[in-house]
Design a protein around this motif. Structure first.
Motif, PDB file in Angstrom:
ATOM      1  N   PRO A  24       0.810  -1.230   0.000  1.00 52.46           N
ATOM      2  CA  PRO A  24       0.000   0.000   0.000  1.00 52.46           C
ATOM      3  C   PRO A  24       0.839   1.274   0.000  1.00 52.46           C
ATOM      4  N   ALA A  25       1.939   1.276   0.756  1.00 53.19           N
ATOM      5  CA  ALA A  25       2.806   2.454   0.787  1.00 53.19           C
ATOM      6  C   ALA A  25       3.456   2.678  -0.574  1.00 53.19           C
ATOM      7  N   LEU A  26       3.866   1.601  -1.245  1.00 50.82           N
ATOM      8  CA  LEU A  26       4.464   1.727  -2.572  1.00 50.82           C
ATOM      9  C   LEU A  26       3.437   2.221  -3.578  1.00 50.82           C
ATOM     10  N   TYR A  27       2.224   1.709  -3.485  1.00 52.98           N
ATOM     11  CA  TYR A  27       1.151   2.135  -4.386  1.00 52.98           C
ATOM     12  C   TYR A  27       0.833   3.610  -4.189  1.00 52.98           C
ATOM     13  N   THR A  28       0.727   4.044  -2.941  1.00 48.00           N
ATOM     14  CA  THR A  28       0.405   5.438  -2.635  1.00 48.00           C
ATOM     15  C   THR A  28       1.468   6.387  -3.158  1.00 48.00           C
ATOM     16  N   SER A  29       2.730   5.964  -3.118  1.00 46.02           N
ATOM     17  CA  SER A  29       3.834   6.844  -3.498  1.00 46.02           C
ATOM     18  C   SER A  29       4.060   6.909  -5.001  1.00 46.02           C
ATOM     19  N   MET A  30       3.413   6.037  -5.765  1.00 45.71           N
ATOM     20  CA  MET A  30       3.689   5.938  -7.193  1.00 45.71           C
ATOM     21  C   MET A  30       2.979   7.026  -7.976  1.00 45.71           C
ATOM     22  N   GLN A  31       3.660   7.590  -8.970  1.00 50.21           N
ATOM     23  CA  GLN A  31       3.073   8.641  -9.798  1.00 50.21           C
ATOM     24  C   GLN A  31       1.928   8.111 -10.650  1.00 50.21           C
ATOM     25  N   LYS A  32       2.211   7.092 -11.440  1.00 50.75           N
ATOM     26  CA  LYS A  32       1.195   6.517 -12.330  1.00 50.75           C
ATOM     27  C   LYS A  32       0.719   5.195 -11.737  1.00 50.75           C
ATOM     28  N   LYS A  33      -0.322   5.297 -10.937  1.00 54.23           N
ATOM     29  CA  LYS A  33      -0.756   4.140 -10.152  1.00 54.23           C
ATOM     30  C   LYS A  33      -1.314   3.005 -11.014  1.00 54.23           C
ATOM     31  N   HIS A  34      -1.752   3.326 -12.209  1.00 54.21           N
ATOM     32  CA  HIS A  34      -2.280   2.264 -13.070  1.00 54.21           C
ATOM     33  C   HIS A  34      -1.175   1.307 -13.528  1.00 54.21           C
ATOM     34  N   ASP A  35       0.092   1.728 -13.369  1.00 58.40           N
ATOM     35  CA  ASP A  35       1.219   0.861 -13.732  1.00 58.40           C
ATOM     36  C   ASP A  35       1.678  -0.030 -12.580  1.00 58.40           C
TER      37      ASP A  35
END
Length: 436
Positions: free
Chosen positions: A246-257
């Protein structure tokens, strides 16, 4: 507050106030500019997220997979691929849970969103216990490898060498644990991916150029039923990073990737794990130790590289992994205590001392990690993502199809089987060692 808040309030009335405040802030920002994302939460590129994700998946499992293969036999590799596939799928379920509501920022939030306060409590207990046991395993690992490097070294303490080194490592870790600014250590621990690859390359070098060879093709049976619970528990330990996603997902610019990140990282990690398992088992057969570094000839440079890499990485990661436990423990007390420097020091010393006691009492790295994999990793990485996803989709009236539900429930039953049989076998093995 609008449609979403009404629906969410009817589903979960016991959300913690900070979560509600986060949603208020998010809505105010969205009202100003719906296309603007938070720079603090979404500033990580695809490749940085890829690197961070691979770093979370690769860990002590690299050292222990040859032992797991020796315990279960050659056909147990099928179980490794099965667990890898199941963990990959449940990581995608974690992503889908994150997409449901902007308030979901962490793994505990997923449990809270799905099952309310009781879900938050259960997930928190699982996570912090898992972190506590993993960091305790670091102490055992360090003691094993230092004792292997310096078997005749005496520290002047009337206990065996391995126990002496566990205490010595704890003393080295103490000032690091007391240090609040961990930003420098974060850069050191981020080398985990390269450390895992370096260990693999060093082991291969020992096998190819240092005279060990790969001769144990038929060292044992192809499927050893007695060792299957241990093998599957240790394989499970290799895929225990779901709480970090979840922390990695939240920090990602393009979450669809993020799905691509997960698929690439799990594929790479599984390749490294399988390579180490097969090569390590071919080198040492059924005599392989719970950490393959304990089998390496200590007089060879390549072996020393692998062993010292194994020693340095846990020391760098220890304080970072222990930090959430420290914060959670401090949170049990009032602000008066939390603001006291003496209190903070005491909490850290007590936590470290308790882990030293456990490491001295149960210095059985393979069995201890097997217990962690069966009891906690299977729950955190398989059971919880599945149950939370099923609960959230049923609440949102978006139930998955029959085939997907069947697959999810198969993973749940797999995790329960790992939990029951793996935990029982690990406890029996530990008890046998204690009474031996």
């Amino acid at each position: 507050m609008g449609r979403m808040d009404g629906e969410y309030g009817s589903r979960i009335s016991c959300l913690a106030q900070p979560l509600v405040e986060e949603l208020e802030a998010a809505k105010e920002t969205a009202a100003k500019d719906n296309n603007q994302s938070s720079l603090e939460e979404s500033n990580t590129s695809f490749f940085k997220t890829l690197f961070n994700c691979a770093n979370t998946i690769l860990g002590n499992g690299v050292l222990i997979v040859p032992y797991a293969l020796a315990a279960g036999g050659w056909w147990s590799l099928g179980l490794l691929f099965t667990i890898s596939a199941a963990a990959t799928y449940t990581s995608l379920l974690v992503k889908r849970c994150m997409e449901v509501d902007p308030r979901i920022k962490s793994y505990t939030h997923i449990g809270e969103y799905a099952f309310g306060e009781i879900g938050k409590i259960i997930v928190s207990i699982i996570l912090y216990t898992d972190l506590y046991m993993v960091t305790t395993g670091f102490l055992i690992l360090e003691g094993d490898n230092l004792n292997n490097l310096f078997p005749k070294l005496s520290l002047g303490i009337p206990i065996d060498g391995k126990s002496s080194f566990i205490i010595l490592v704890a003393l080295v870790l103490l000032p690091i644990v007391l240090f609040d600014n961990l930003s420098i250590l974060a850069y050191i621990s981020a080398t985990g991916v390269f450390a895992s690859i370096l260990i693999l390359v060093s082991v291969v070098w020992v096998g190819v150029f240092d005279g060990v060879g790969f001769h144990h093709v038929e060292d044992s049976g192809f499927f050893k039923w007695k060792g299957i619970p241990t093998a599957i528990s240790l394989y499970m330990l290799c895929y225990s990073s779901h709480p970090v996603f979840p922390a990695l997902y939240t920090s990602m610019q393009k979450k669809h990737d993020f799905s691509k990140v997960l698929l690439i990282c799990f594929t790479l990690s599984t390749f490294i794990y399988v390579s180490m398992a097969v090569l390590g088992y071919l080198m040492f057969g059924s005599s392989v130790e719970s950490q393959i570094t304990l089998n390496l000839p200590t007089d060879k440079v390549s072996s020393q590289i692998a062993i010292y890499t194994t020693l340095i990485t846990p020391i760098a990661k220890y304080a970072l992994i222990l930090k959430p436990i420290v914060i959670s423990t401090e949170g049990w007390f009032s602000n008066e205590y939390q603001n006291s420097k003496c209190f903070k020091v005491t909490i850290r010393i007590v936590l470290l001392a308790s882990q030293v006691v456990i490491a001295l009492a149960l210095p059985y790295f393979g069995y201890f990690m097997s217990l962690t994999g069966a009891l906690l990793c299977s729950t955190a990485s398989l059971t919880m993502p599945c149950l939370c996803y099923l609960k959230i989709t049923s609440t949102n009236n978006s139930r998955p199809g029959f085939i997907q539900q069947l697959l999810i429930w198969c993973i749940v039953f797999l995790s329960i089987a790992i939990l029951i049989f793996g935990t029982y076998t690990s406890l029996v093995d530990i008890l046998a060692e204690i009474t031996h």
